[in-house]
Structure formats: structure tokens, C-alpha cells
Design an enzyme around this catalytic site. Structure first.
Site, PDB file in Angstrom:
ATOM      1  N   GLU A  22      47.326  35.002  33.988  1.00  0.00           N
ATOM      2  CA  GLU A  22      47.604  36.425  34.146  1.00  0.00           C
ATOM      3  C   GLU A  22      48.352  36.693  35.442  1.00  0.00           C
ATOM      4  OE1 GLU A  22      44.564  39.245  35.218  1.00  0.00           O
ATOM      5  OE2 GLU A  22      43.151  37.620  35.648  1.00  0.00           O
TER       6      GLU A  22
ATOM      7  N   ASP B 262      48.439  39.407  30.522  1.00  0.00           N
ATOM      8  CA  ASP B 262      47.253  38.560  30.416  1.00  0.00           C
ATOM      9  C   ASP B 262      47.280  37.837  29.073  1.00  0.00           C
ATOM     10  OD1 ASP B 262      44.837  37.370  30.916  1.00  0.00           O
ATOM     11  OD2 ASP B 262      43.649  39.205  30.807  1.00  0.00           O
TER      12      ASP B 262
END
Length: 347
Positions: A102, A10
Site C-alpha cells: 500500500e 491498497d
């Protein structure tokens, strides 16, 4: 147990981080990327002051009067996202996107040290090539990998090993489980289910009654440690999107046609750069106070990534659908194919 460890990667404060690549003097100051009248992304100094993504600008300014606000550079953000996923695909045998910044990665190992080394290499490469930081979590299921990446933020790496996973399957608050909404959390609270271990006191029938069969099944699997550990990779891109807002921070408002043209031109540029052509285009129009976006669709007899081919018909559709209060436009190219697979029309 999964045959392979999973990574959840992420990007940290993604929109803000893209801006900070060119504004290093703001790294230690509260700053935020702005979209329309909302905070798109805030850096960590701003988050420490309570500023969060999705918050309205006036709320953020009340919490942090010295907040530096910069319009989100949509074209640059989308370009960095494309490059980030190129690195993901180059680093893993399977990639499941979660959003534009992500993804879950399967790197094909059951060895924690090998996974840690791969994650550190990935973090260094993204920092070197893209100038942004990522946080990486490692676990044997998607939930554990995602919990690990949360624990790693910002700019870190965390492993949830089997011992920690076993403890989490007892102590984890229901509200911390990825994908469970506030209404479900509240319904479970009313039957005194606040942590995963509390599920042991609830009959399967009551759990299904309270949160539905699908969620009940998922919670049972999480408690038992048999939850989802299989990636659903996107082998080839089937669509690309670009979006923008009428109003921005410290810039003149765009007209609806200017905004649509900007979004279509931008997404066509991304497709062309990826050597892809599209057979269809969907444009979502979001209006102030509207419950659902207005959807415009158009298809081409021969796939193309040339914005000049799409714009005339889409602008006509926009004129027919126009109403006061347009806030945002999202343009999505669909049915993407490489140029060699484009069927040319006869005339």
C-alpha cells in the site's frame, strides 16, 4: 486545502491474491496464506466466515473448517511488491509507502475527474500486469484518502469529496481514525469522546492530558480539516527486507541457518534485480515468547549484493546468538547504492 488530491492504493488480500494468480479454482472458496502458525492474509470468502490476518491457524479452522491453507510464497510476494511499487512510481509524481502492498500517491491534480481517471487506469494496469486487484481511495488529506480506500474494498474506487469529508469530520468514530490505538480510544471513551464532534466539548488541556500533546494536536487538526496532506516520498530505496519463518504450512521446518540463508539470498536477489548494492546487513531474530527481536548487524568495506559475501559472517553471528525457540528471521540490506557509486577496496 491541499493543492493536490491524494490517492491511497491498497492491494486486496495481498498475500492470498498472489497465490490465487496460479490457483483460480480457489477464487470463490475460503483460502488463506499462512506464515508460521498465523494467517498472513485471507481472501474475501474466508473473511466472510470470520477469518482475519493475524489470527492463529487453529482459530481460523474452528471458524471455517473448509478453509484451504497455503504456505506464503515469500519470494513471489516480494517480487510482486517490487513490481507494484514500480507501477506506483511510474504513475505518480510522489509516492509514500505504507507497507509492502500500500502507498499514498500524489498524481498532481486538483480535478476529481482527472484523479478518478488516473485511479481507474492504475487499477487496470495492476490487474493486467500483476494479476492482482487493488482498491483506490481519493481524498484531499491522507486520512480521507485512506478512509476512501477502505470504503472501496474489495477491488473498487471511492472518492471522498469535500461534502463527505465535512460530514466525516463530525460523525467519524474515533476508533476509525487511522493510527489511533485501542488504549487511546478507550481513554477518550472514558471522557465521552467517541466521535470527532465530541472533541468540541473537551478543553485542549484535558485532551492533552488524556492522549498526549502529539495525538491531541493531530485530533484538533483532523476536526478542523487541516490534517496531514503532504507526502513524504521515498525517492530512492535505502533498504530492502526479506523475512521468513522456521515453520510453515505443509512443509518441513527449516533449521535456523537454512532460514537465515534463504532470507539473505532472497533479499540479495531483489537488490541485484534492482541494480543496487548494500553496505550493511541487519538480521532480526524473533524467538518464541521474546519481547523484542535479537538484532545482528554487519557492514562491508565495499557494498555488494552477493549473498556469498554476507553469509559466512552472518552465520557466525547467528551461531553466537542462538537460543531455543527461534520463530522468524528478517534480513534487511541497508545503505543501498547503485553499482556505479560503490567504492572499491584497494586490495
Amino acid at each position: 486545502m491541499a493543492t493536490s488530491l491524494l490517492l491511497h492504493v491498497d492491494a486486496d488480500s495481498f498475500f492470498a491474491s498472489v497465490i490465487l494468480r496460479h490457483r483460480p479454482e480457489l477464487v470463490d472458496r475460503p483460502m488463506a496464506a499462512i506464515a508460521h502458525v498465523f494467517i498472513a492474509s485471507a481472501n474475501y470468502p474466508a473473511r466472510l466466515r470470520g477469518v482475519r490476518g493475524g489470527m492463529q491457524v487453529h482459530e481460523a479452522q474452528h471458524l471455517c473448517p473448509e478453509l484451504v491453507m497455503i504456505e506464503t510464497p515469500r519470494d513471489e510476494v516480494e517480487e510482486v511488491s517490487d513490481a507494484l511499487f514500480d507501477i506506483f512510481r511510474d504513475s505518480a509524481r510522489a509516492v509514500e509507502p505504507g507497507s509492502m502492498e500500500e502507498a499514498f500517491l500524489d498524481i498532481g491534480t486538483t480535478d476529481i475527474q482527472v484523479a478518478v481517471d488516473a485511479a481507474q487506469s492504475l487499477r487496470r494496469r495492476v490487474a493486467s500486469e500483476l494479476g492482482i486487484s487493488i482498491s483506490v481511495g481519493i481524498g484531499r488529506t491522507k486520512l480521507m484518502a485512506k478512509l476512501a480506500s477502505r470504503a472501496a474494498k474489495p477491488d473498487g474506487l471511492h472518492v471522498i469529496d469535500d461534502a463527505e469529508a465535512a460530514e466525516l469530520r463530525i460523525s467519524l468514530p474515533i476508533s476509525d481514525i487511522w493510527g489511533i490505538g485501542a488504549q487511546t480510544v478507550e481513554r477518550l471513551r472514558l471522557i465521552e469522546v467517541a466521535h470527532l464532534a465530541d472533541l468540541d466539548r473537551i478543553s485542549p488541556e484535558e485532551l492533552r492530558r488524556v492522549c498526549g500533546a502529539g495525538m491531541a494536536h493531530r485530533l484538533d487538526r483532523i476536526r478542523a480539516g487541516t490534517d496531514d496532506a503532504t507526502l513524504n516520498p521515498v525517492e530512492t530505496r535505502s533498504s530492502l527486507s526479506s523475512e521468513g519463518t522456521i515453520s510453515g504450512y505443509n512443509r518441513p521446518d527449516w533449521t535456523p541457518s537454512e532460514l537465515m540463508e534463504a532470507c539473505i539470498t532472497r533479499v540479495c536477489g531483489r537488490a541485484s534485480k534492482a541494480d543496487l548494492a548494500a553496505g550493511g546487513l541487519t538480521v532480526a531474530l524473533r524467538f518464541d515468547g521474546g519481547d523484542a527481536p535479537v538484532i545482528l548487524k554487519h557492514r562491508m568495506p565495499s557494498a555488494t549484493s552477493d549473498p556469498r559475501a554476507w553469509l559466512p559472517d552472518m552465520l557466525r553471528l547467528l551461531a553466537a546468538a542462538q537460543q531455543p525457540g527461534l520463530i522468524a528471521v528478517k534480513a534487511t540490506l541497508t545503505a543501498l547504492v547503485p553499482p556505479e557509486r560503490v567504492q572499491q577496496t584497494l586490495f
